[in-house]
Design a protein around this motif. Structure first.
Motif, PDB file in Angstrom:
ATOM      1  N   ALA A 175      -0.894   9.377   0.612  1.00  0.00           N
ATOM      2  CA  ALA A 175      -2.161   8.661   0.475  1.00  0.00           C
ATOM      3  C   ALA A 175      -3.202   9.336   1.350  1.00  0.00           C
ATOM      4  CB  ALA A 175      -1.973   7.203   0.897  1.00  0.00           C
ATOM      5  N   GLU A 176      -4.450   9.249   0.944  1.00  0.00           N
ATOM      6  CA  GLU A 176      -5.518   9.885   1.710  1.00  0.00           C
ATOM      7  C   GLU A 176      -5.584   9.347   3.140  1.00  0.00           C
ATOM      8  OE1 GLU A 176      -6.537  12.805  -0.701  1.00  0.00           O
ATOM      9  OE2 GLU A 176      -7.615  12.402   1.176  1.00  0.00           O
ATOM     10  N   SER A 177      -5.255   8.101   3.306  1.00  0.00           N
ATOM     11  CA  SER A 177      -5.382   7.457   4.616  1.00  0.00           C
ATOM     12  C   SER A 177      -4.396   8.004   5.646  1.00  0.00           C
ATOM     13  CB  SER A 177      -5.191   5.945   4.477  1.00  0.00           C
ATOM     14  OG  SER A 177      -3.913   5.648   3.937  1.00  0.00           O
ATOM     15  N   VAL A 178      -3.331   8.669   5.175  1.00  0.00           N
ATOM     16  CA  VAL A 178      -2.322   9.166   6.113  1.00  0.00           C
ATOM     17  C   VAL A 178      -2.179  10.685   6.061  1.00  0.00           C
ATOM     18  CG1 VAL A 178      -1.059   7.002   5.874  1.00  0.00           C
ATOM     19  CG2 VAL A 178      -0.321   9.003   4.554  1.00  0.00           C
ATOM     20  N   LYS A 179      -2.866  11.306   5.131  1.00  0.00           N
ATOM     21  CA  LYS A 179      -2.729  12.751   4.960  1.00  0.00           C
ATOM     22  C   LYS A 179      -3.128  13.471   6.245  1.00  0.00           C
ATOM     23  CE  LYS A 179      -3.592  14.003   0.822  1.00  0.00           C
ATOM     24  NZ  LYS A 179      -4.278  14.357  -0.450  1.00  0.00           N
TER      25      LYS A 179
ATOM     26  N   SER B 210      -4.863   0.444  12.115  1.00  0.00           N
ATOM     27  CA  SER B 210      -4.833   0.197  10.667  1.00  0.00           C
ATOM     28  C   SER B 210      -3.518   0.631  10.028  1.00  0.00           C
ATOM     29  CB  SER B 210      -5.998   0.914   9.976  1.00  0.00           C
ATOM     30  OG  SER B 210      -5.960   2.309  10.253  1.00  0.00           O
ATOM     31  N   ASP B 211      -2.656   1.319  10.771  1.00  0.00           N
ATOM     32  CA  ASP B 211      -1.326   1.689  10.261  1.00  0.00           C
ATOM     33  C   ASP B 211      -0.314   0.555  10.444  1.00  0.00           C
ATOM     34  OD1 ASP B 211      -1.901   4.951  11.609  1.00  0.00           O
ATOM     35  OD2 ASP B 211      -2.003   4.365   9.488  1.00  0.00           O
TER      36      ASP B 211
ATOM     37  N   GLU C 143       0.827  -1.205   0.000  1.00  0.00           N
ATOM     38  CA  GLU C 143       0.000   0.000   0.000  1.00  0.00           C
ATOM     39  C   GLU C 143       0.863   1.258   0.000  1.00  0.00           C
ATOM     40  OE1 GLU C 143      -3.455   2.113   2.800  1.00  0.00           O
ATOM     41  OE2 GLU C 143      -2.153   0.550   3.606  1.00  0.00           O
TER      42      GLU C 143
ATOM     43  N   ARG D 192      -1.556  13.245   9.018  1.00  0.00           N
ATOM     44  CA  ARG D 192      -0.973  12.535  10.168  1.00  0.00           C
ATOM     45  C   ARG D 192       0.503  12.195   9.935  1.00  0.00           C
ATOM     46  NH1 ARG D 192      -2.641   7.599  11.433  1.00  0.00           N
ATOM     47  NH2 ARG D 192      -3.298   7.068   9.298  1.00  0.00           N
TER      48      ARG D 192
ATOM     49  N   LYS E 196      -2.893   4.685  14.172  1.00  0.00           N
ATOM     50  CA  LYS E 196      -4.077   3.858  14.320  1.00  0.00           C
ATOM     51  C   LYS E 196      -3.687   2.388  14.139  1.00  0.00           C
ATOM     52  CE  LYS E 196      -6.787   7.414  11.931  1.00  0.00           C
ATOM     53  NZ  LYS E 196      -7.674   7.686  10.767  1.00  0.00           N
TER      54      LYS E 196
END
Length: 125
Positions: A60-64, A88-89, A46, A66, A86
């Motif tokens: 990536a949007e999921s980490v932007k 999920s990380d 990923e 942070r 999180k």
């Protein structure tokens, strides 16, 4: 030839911060685009983010918001600062390099020419 070595992984609690380093050896570090990816067993690698030769960064949007990527061309190092972690990380985090002559999308792992061996990050809830 370029070699990449990740360090700084570990086990943390949700909400904690962690900083990963990617040490890059070889010539002309400043000419390489460096990216970060992560992978959990059974899943595709990923995309996390990239720092370009211009120091521009992409995420990536999921980490932007942070995660922050930076590079130090004097030390041949790229840093991945991870905040508000999180569960999920969780995954093995890899840094990778794109050669100056390679073209492709930064979020496509197939674009990257060289890879490190990875470092494990585990985030517990």
């Amino acid at each position: 030839q370029v070699q990449l070595v990740e360090s700084g992984g570990g086990s943390v609690q949700a909400g904690d911060s962690l900083s990963l380093s990617c040490a890059v050896s070889g010539h002309s570090f400043r000419d390489y685009v460096i990216g970060w990816f992560r992978q959990v067993p059974g899943m595709h690698r990923e995309y996390v983010g990239t720092v370009a030769r211009s120091f521009a960064t992409y995420y990536a949007e999921s980490v932007k918001g942070r995660f922050t990527i930076s590079r130090d061309n004097s030390k041949n190092i790229v840093l991945l600062q991870m905040n508000s972690l999180k569960p999920s990380d969780t995954g093995v985090y890899y840094c990778a390099a794109i050669s100056p002559t390679t073209a492709g999308h930064y979020d496509d792992y197939g674009t990257y020419d060289y890879w490190g061996l990875g470092t494990q990050v585990t985030v517990s809830s």
